[in-house]
Design an enzyme around this catalytic site. Structure first.
Site, PDB file in Angstrom:
ATOM      1  N   HIS A 145       4.574   9.485   5.086  1.00 41.76           N
ATOM      2  CA  HIS A 145       4.760  10.341   3.903  1.00 41.76           C
ATOM      3  C   HIS A 145       4.505   9.533   2.622  1.00 41.76           C
ATOM      4  O   HIS A 145       3.798   9.983   1.725  1.00 41.76           O
ATOM      5  CB  HIS A 145       6.185  10.909   3.943  1.00 41.76           C
ATOM      6  N   GLU A 146       5.073   8.322   2.559  1.00 41.71           N
ATOM      7  CA  GLU A 146       4.921   7.505   1.341  1.00 41.71           C
ATOM      8  C   GLU A 146       3.496   6.995   1.178  1.00 41.71           C
ATOM      9  O   GLU A 146       2.976   6.937   0.060  1.00 41.71           O
ATOM     10  CB  GLU A 146       5.909   6.327   1.358  1.00 41.71           C
ATOM     11  N   HIS A 173       1.425   9.468  -0.522  1.00 43.63           N
ATOM     12  CA  HIS A 173       1.590   9.508  -1.982  1.00 43.63           C
ATOM     13  C   HIS A 173       0.584   8.587  -2.675  1.00 43.63           C
ATOM     14  O   HIS A 173       0.104   8.890  -3.765  1.00 43.63           O
ATOM     15  CB  HIS A 173       3.005   9.059  -2.378  1.00 43.63           C
ATOM     16  N   CYS A 229      10.573  16.215  -0.116  1.00 42.35           N
ATOM     17  CA  CYS A 229      10.033  15.173  -0.987  1.00 42.35           C
ATOM     18  C   CYS A 229      10.803  15.201  -2.302  1.00 42.35           C
ATOM     19  O   CYS A 229      11.079  16.272  -2.834  1.00 42.35           O
ATOM     20  CB  CYS A 229       8.558  15.448  -1.233  1.00 42.35           C
TER      21      CYS A 229
HETATM   22 ZN   LIG Z   1       7.453  12.364  -1.253  1.00 44.71          ZN
END
Ligand SMILES: [Zn+2]
Length: 179
Positions: free
Chosen positions: A152-153, A156, A110
């Protein structure tokens, strides 16, 4: 997501808005981002900032909170890393994962956690909905590496990092040796 330190210099220009990427443990990375209510100039500016910052980074995807904007916008372009099975540049406002299939464990990194990588279990295939920068509904089926980047995004936007998803710090977290 973090990949290689390759920066495509031909894509850099003087009008770019490259922002610093917030680093763990910055509190914004742990907070839930707000839904975008109106697609206005501010949203257009955030999208440009995200795209410019992504191009100048070694990563393949970025979420608005990583550049200090706590709103639900992600950008992704894995074509730098993989040649097949991707949609090129993806920009999604208020993305939602509405179906998932399969499971893979992959070593993730990341841009906000540059010193570590970790083994994370994710869906192999995802169906994602959201809005385009013009406010049009977008729906896409993504698989493989791109699907991992999108998951993954989207994490966030909910204040989740890959660190929160690793099964065991002793066996699934690794110090990054090569930048
Ligand atoms: Zn990330």
């Amino acid at each position: 997501m973090w990949t290689s330190p390759f920066i495509p210099w031909k894509q850099l220009n003087f009008d770019m808005a490259v922002f610093p990427i917030l680093q763990y443990p910055h509190p914004l990375l742990k907070s839930r981002s707000e839904r975008v209510q109106v697609i206005d100039d501010r949203v257009a500016r955030i999208i440009k900032n995200l795209l410019d910052t992504l191009v100048a980074s070694p990563g393949v995807a970025l979420a608005a909170p990583q550049i200090g904007e706590p709103c639900r916008i992600i950008v992704c372009d894995v074509s730098r890393k993989v040649k097949k099975r991707h949609h090129g540049r993806i920009i999604l406002i208020n993305p939602l994962l509405h179906r998932r299939e399969g499971k893979i464990i992959f070593r993730e990194g990341c841009l906000s956690v540059p010193d570590y990588t970790g083994n994370v279990s994710r869906a192999e295939k995802v169906w994602v909905k959201g809005l385009s920068p013009q406010g049009q509904p977008v729906s896409l089926l993504s698989e493989g590496f791109e699907a991992l980047a999108l998951q993954h995004e989207m994490d966030h936007l909910d204040g989740m990092l890959f660190l929160d998803r690793i099964a065991s710090v002793s066996t699934d977290l690794f110090r990054r040796k090569v930048y």
